[in-house]
Enzyme design. Structure first.
Site, PDB file in Angstrom:
ATOM      1  N   GLU A  16       0.469  -1.626   0.133  1.00 52.23           N
ATOM      2  CA  GLU A  16      -0.208  -0.332   0.054  1.00 52.23           C
ATOM      3  C   GLU A  16       0.730   1.373  -0.063  1.00 52.23           C
ATOM      4  O   GLU A  16       1.488   1.732   1.320  1.00 52.23           O
ATOM      5  CB  GLU A  16      -0.926  -0.020   1.279  1.00 52.23           C
ATOM      6  CG  GLU A  16      -1.670   1.234   1.472  1.00 52.23           C
ATOM      7  CD  GLU A  16      -2.429   1.946   0.215  1.00 52.23           C
ATOM      8  OE1 GLU A  16      -3.107   1.412  -0.598  1.00 52.23           O
ATOM      9  OE2 GLU A  16      -2.136   2.930  -0.164  1.00 52.23           O
ATOM     10  N   LYS A  17       0.672   2.215  -0.918  1.00 57.49           N
ATOM     11  CA  LYS A  17       1.452   2.878  -1.441  1.00 57.49           C
ATOM     12  C   LYS A  17       2.002   4.042  -0.206  1.00 57.49           C
ATOM     13  O   LYS A  17       2.774   5.284  -0.189  1.00 57.49           O
ATOM     14  CB  LYS A  17       1.756   3.832  -2.573  1.00 57.49           C
ATOM     15  CG  LYS A  17       0.160   4.510  -3.419  1.00 57.49           C
ATOM     16  CD  LYS A  17       0.567   5.284  -4.467  1.00 57.49           C
ATOM     17  CE  LYS A  17      -0.752   4.750  -4.828  1.00 57.49           C
ATOM     18  NZ  LYS A  17      -2.071   3.995  -5.157  1.00 57.49           N
ATOM     19  N   HIS A  18       0.991   4.672   0.431  1.00 59.27           N
ATOM     20  CA  HIS A  18      -0.304   5.394   0.756  1.00 59.27           C
ATOM     21  C   HIS A  18       0.954   5.484   2.434  1.00 59.27           C
ATOM     22  O   HIS A  18       0.623   6.570   3.727  1.00 59.27           O
ATOM     23  CB  HIS A  18      -1.174   5.709   1.176  1.00 59.27           C
ATOM     24  CG  HIS A  18      -2.033   6.702   0.469  1.00 59.27           C
ATOM     25  ND1 HIS A  18      -2.304   5.399  -0.694  1.00 59.27           N
ATOM     26  CD2 HIS A  18      -2.011   7.489  -0.018  1.00 59.27           C
ATOM     27  CE1 HIS A  18      -2.797   6.042  -1.842  1.00 59.27           C
ATOM     28  NE2 HIS A  18      -2.486   7.723  -1.154  1.00 59.27           N
ATOM     29  N   HIS A  46       4.287   6.739  -4.993  1.00 59.83           N
ATOM     30  CA  HIS A  46       3.212   7.541  -4.609  1.00 59.83           C
ATOM     31  C   HIS A  46       3.915   8.837  -5.284  1.00 59.83           C
ATOM     32  O   HIS A  46       4.596   9.240  -5.887  1.00 59.83           O
ATOM     33  CB  HIS A  46       2.612   7.861  -2.918  1.00 59.83           C
ATOM     34  CG  HIS A  46       1.725   8.545  -2.708  1.00 59.83           C
ATOM     35  ND1 HIS A  46       1.048  10.346  -3.306  1.00 59.83           N
ATOM     36  CD2 HIS A  46      -0.191   7.843  -2.951  1.00 59.83           C
ATOM     37  CE1 HIS A  46       0.071  10.672  -3.176  1.00 59.83           C
ATOM     38  NE2 HIS A  46      -0.563   9.683  -3.153  1.00 59.83           N
ATOM     39  N   HIS A  52      -2.658  15.267  -7.066  1.00 57.02           N
ATOM     40  CA  HIS A  52      -2.687  13.773  -6.523  1.00 57.02           C
ATOM     41  C   HIS A  52      -1.005  14.006  -5.809  1.00 57.02           C
ATOM     42  O   HIS A  52      -0.398  13.438  -6.772  1.00 57.02           O
ATOM     43  CB  HIS A  52      -2.432  12.839  -6.827  1.00 57.02           C
ATOM     44  CG  HIS A  52      -2.668  11.713  -6.367  1.00 57.02           C
ATOM     45  ND1 HIS A  52      -2.791   9.662  -7.156  1.00 57.02           N
ATOM     46  CD2 HIS A  52      -2.686  11.995  -4.628  1.00 57.02           C
ATOM     47  CE1 HIS A  52      -2.801   9.706  -5.961  1.00 57.02           C
ATOM     48  NE2 HIS A  52      -2.770   9.687  -5.256  1.00 57.02           N
ATOM     49  N   CYS A 116      -2.826  11.867   2.153  1.00 55.03           N
ATOM     50  CA  CYS A 116      -2.592  12.123   0.621  1.00 55.03           C
ATOM     51  C   CYS A 116      -3.534  13.334   0.694  1.00 55.03           C
ATOM     52  O   CYS A 116      -5.041  13.305   1.049  1.00 55.03           O
ATOM     53  CB  CYS A 116      -2.545  10.962   0.351  1.00 55.03           C
ATOM     54  SG  CYS A 116      -3.083  10.848  -1.842  1.00 55.03           S
ATOM     55  N   HIS A 119      -6.962  10.090  -0.936  1.00 55.91           N
ATOM     56  CA  HIS A 119      -6.549   9.806  -0.316  1.00 55.91           C
ATOM     57  C   HIS A 119      -6.993   9.639   1.085  1.00 55.91           C
ATOM     58  O   HIS A 119      -6.991   7.869   2.017  1.00 55.91           O
ATOM     59  CB  HIS A 119      -5.818   8.517  -1.233  1.00 55.91           C
ATOM     60  CG  HIS A 119      -6.583   8.138  -2.240  1.00 55.91           C
ATOM     61  ND1 HIS A 119      -4.483   8.258  -3.046  1.00 55.91           N
ATOM     62  CD2 HIS A 119      -6.931   7.730  -2.442  1.00 55.91           C
ATOM     63  CE1 HIS A 119      -5.403   7.599  -4.239  1.00 55.91           C
ATOM     64  NE2 HIS A 119      -6.986   7.796  -4.253  1.00 55.91           N
TER      65      HIS A 119
END
Ligand SMILES: [Fe+2]
Length: 131
Positions: A16-18, A46, A52, A116, A119
Site C-alpha cells: 500500500e503506497k500511502h 506515490h 495528487h 494524501c 486518499h
C-alpha cells in the site's frame, strides 16, 4: 463514523503506497541522538503531481505508559508542479521523505501520519526500546 481516528488508515507498506515507512533504530541509548526517517512511497511510489500528492507528514512519540503523544515534527510538502503555466508545468516538486534527529529518555512508540490530498490520512508506528 464520528471520530477522526476512525478515518486514519493503516496497511502493509509493501503493498500500500500511502503507508508512511518509519526508519529508526529499534534500540537506542537514553539521551543519545538518533535519526528518524519517514517516507511515503518507499516500495510503491506515490504520485507527486499537482492533482495528487502527499501534503504533509507528522511524527509523534508516545512514551510507554504515557497518557498523551508528543509531536516530534511536522513537515509540509508545498511544491507539486503547480505554476501559472498550468498543473505540473512548474519547475519544482517536493517529495514525501523527511528525516529528523531526536533523543528519548524513556521507551515508547513513534507514530507517523501522512496526508494524501486524495486518499486521506494514513499511519504507521515503530516501537523504540532502550539499550
Ligand atoms: Fe494518494
Amino acid at each position: 463514523m464520528n471520530k477522526l481516528s476512525e478515518f486514519v488508515k493503516s496497511a502493509d507498506w509493501k503493498s500500500e503506497k500511502h503507508v508512511p515507512v518509519i526508519e529508526a533504530p529499534s534500540r537506542v541509548k537514553s539521551g543519545e541522538w538518533f535519526t528518524i526517517s519517514v517516507t511515503v512511497g518507499k516500495e510503491i511510489p506515490h504520485p507527486n503531481t499537482t492533482e495528487h500528492h502527499i501534503s504533509w507528514i507528522a511524527i509523534h512519540f508516545a512514551p510507554a505508559n504515557g497518557k498523551t503523544t508528543y509531536e516530534i515534527g511536522r513537515f509540509e510538502f508545498s511544491a507539486h508542479g503547480q505554476s501559472a503555466a498550468g498543473p505540473n508545468q512548474g519547475p519544482v516538486f517536493t517529495d514525501s521523505t523527511v528525516s529528523v534527529r531526536a533523543k528519548i529518555l524513556t521507551e515508547g512508540t513513534v507514530f507517523a501520519t501522512a496526508y494524501c490530498n486524495i486518499h486521506g490520512l494514513w499511519e504507521s508506528e515503530k516501537v523504540l526500546t532502550l539499550e
